[in-house]
Design a protein around this motif. Structure first.
Motif, mmCIF file in Angstrom:
data_model
loop_
_atom_site.group_PDB
_atom_site.id
_atom_site.type_symbol
_atom_site.label_atom_id
_atom_site.label_comp_id
_atom_site.label_asym_id
_atom_site.label_seq_id
_atom_site.Cartn_x
_atom_site.Cartn_y
_atom_site.Cartn_z
ATOM 1 N N THR A 70 -39.629 -30.026 -63.368
ATOM 2 C CA THR A 70 -38.992 -29.795 -62.064
ATOM 3 C C THR A 70 -39.747 -30.527 -60.968
ATOM 4 O O THR A 70 -39.133 -31.174 -60.099
ATOM 5 C CB THR A 70 -38.926 -28.274 -61.765
ATOM 6 O OG1 THR A 70 -38.194 -27.629 -62.798
ATOM 7 C CG2 THR A 70 -38.269 -28.007 -60.428
ATOM 8 N N GLU A 71 -41.073 -30.457 -60.994
ATOM 9 C CA GLU A 71 -41.884 -31.147 -59.990
ATOM 10 C C GLU A 71 -41.709 -32.657 -60.077
ATOM 11 O O GLU A 71 -41.601 -33.344 -59.049
ATOM 12 C CB GLU A 71 -43.357 -30.767 -60.146
ATOM 13 C CG GLU A 71 -43.662 -29.333 -59.769
ATOM 14 C CD GLU A 71 -45.064 -28.881 -60.169
ATOM 15 O OE1 GLU A 71 -45.840 -29.702 -60.701
ATOM 16 O OE2 GLU A 71 -45.366 -27.690 -59.953
ATOM 17 N N LEU A 72 -41.679 -33.202 -61.293
ATOM 18 C CA LEU A 72 -41.470 -34.639 -61.460
ATOM 19 C C LEU A 72 -40.084 -35.066 -60.955
ATOM 20 O O LEU A 72 -39.946 -36.121 -60.312
ATOM 21 C CB LEU A 72 -41.622 -35.041 -62.927
ATOM 22 C CG LEU A 72 -43.047 -35.080 -63.471
ATOM 23 C CD1 LEU A 72 -43.033 -35.268 -64.993
ATOM 24 C CD2 LEU A 72 -43.835 -36.191 -62.825
ATOM 25 N N GLN A 74 -38.313 -33.587 -58.668
ATOM 26 C CA GLN A 74 -38.309 -33.502 -57.199
ATOM 27 C C GLN A 74 -39.064 -34.665 -56.573
ATOM 28 O O GLN A 74 -38.636 -35.226 -55.558
ATOM 29 C CB GLN A 74 -38.913 -32.165 -56.740
ATOM 30 C CG GLN A 74 -38.009 -30.993 -57.030
ATOM 31 C CD GLN A 74 -38.658 -29.655 -56.712
ATOM 32 O OE1 GLN A 74 -39.853 -29.595 -56.391
ATOM 33 N NE2 GLN A 74 -37.874 -28.592 -56.787
ATOM 34 N N SER A 75 -40.186 -35.049 -57.167
ATOM 35 C CA SER A 75 -40.957 -36.171 -56.616
ATOM 36 C C SER A 75 -40.193 -37.486 -56.789
ATOM 37 O O SER A 75 -40.277 -38.371 -55.943
ATOM 38 C CB SER A 75 -42.335 -36.254 -57.251
ATOM 39 O OG SER A 75 -42.252 -36.684 -58.595
ATOM 40 N N GLN A 76 -39.416 -37.599 -57.857
ATOM 41 C CA GLN A 76 -38.648 -38.811 -58.077
ATOM 42 C C GLN A 76 -37.495 -38.896 -57.071
ATOM 43 O O GLN A 76 -37.178 -39.991 -56.579
ATOM 44 C CB GLN A 76 -38.091 -38.840 -59.493
ATOM 45 C CG GLN A 76 -37.383 -40.124 -59.835
ATOM 46 C CD GLN A 76 -37.743 -40.617 -61.205
ATOM 47 O OE1 GLN A 76 -38.241 -39.861 -62.004
ATOM 48 N NE2 GLN A 76 -37.489 -41.866 -61.468
ATOM 49 N N LYS A 77 -36.911 -37.779 -56.741
ATOM 50 C CA LYS A 77 -35.813 -37.760 -55.771
ATOM 51 C C LYS A 77 -36.315 -38.141 -54.384
ATOM 52 O O LYS A 77 -35.618 -38.804 -53.618
ATOM 53 C CB LYS A 77 -35.181 -36.375 -55.709
ATOM 54 C CG LYS A 77 -34.272 -36.069 -56.863
ATOM 55 C CD LYS A 77 -33.652 -34.678 -56.718
ATOM 56 C CE LYS A 77 -32.842 -34.322 -57.935
ATOM 57 N NZ LYS A 77 -32.307 -32.943 -57.843
ATOM 58 N N SER A 78 -37.505 -37.712 -54.039
ATOM 59 C CA SER A 78 -38.035 -37.994 -52.712
ATOM 60 C C SER A 78 -38.558 -39.422 -52.583
ATOM 61 O O SER A 78 -38.799 -39.904 -51.481
ATOM 62 C CB SER A 78 -39.135 -37.004 -52.331
ATOM 63 O OG SER A 78 -40.203 -37.095 -53.264
ATOM 64 N N ASP A 79 -38.725 -40.119 -53.696
ATOM 65 C CA ASP A 79 -39.207 -41.526 -53.651
ATOM 66 C C ASP A 79 -38.088 -42.461 -53.379
ATOM 67 O O ASP A 79 -37.221 -42.731 -52.975
ATOM 68 C CB ASP A 79 -39.861 -41.948 -54.963
ATOM 69 C CG ASP A 79 -41.235 -41.317 -55.167
ATOM 70 O OD1 ASP A 79 -41.790 -40.796 -54.189
ATOM 71 O OD2 ASP A 79 -41.708 -41.342 -56.302
#
Length: 79
Positions: A70-72, A74-79
């Protein structure tokens, strides 16, 4: 283990259903009870507890991996 359990079952049957003695000889009834119990897929309490512990650890690892995923994501979406 099974023979001890079979003996306990036989004693309980004998106590609750004394008429069974008259219908079946003791050895035949004991053999039938032991045979039926032998066909059952049973484990000791220790084996059960060990497998429950393994399952708990596996469940905890899965939850951690799901959180990391989930964290990965979310971080990919924000990049």
């Amino acid at each position: 283990m099974i023979s001890d359990f079979a003996q306990k079952v036989f004693q309980e049957l004998d106590r609750k259903m004394p008429a069974l003695k008259e219908m079946f000889p003791k050895k035949e009834l004991q053999a039938a009870v032991q045979s039926a119990l032998g066909k059952m897929d049973v484990v000791t309490r220790e084996e059960f507890d060990a497998q429950a512990a393994v399952l708990q650890r596996t469940r905890e690892r899965l939850e951690k991996l799901e959180q990391q995923l989930t964290e990965l994501e979310q971080s990919q979406k924000s990049d």
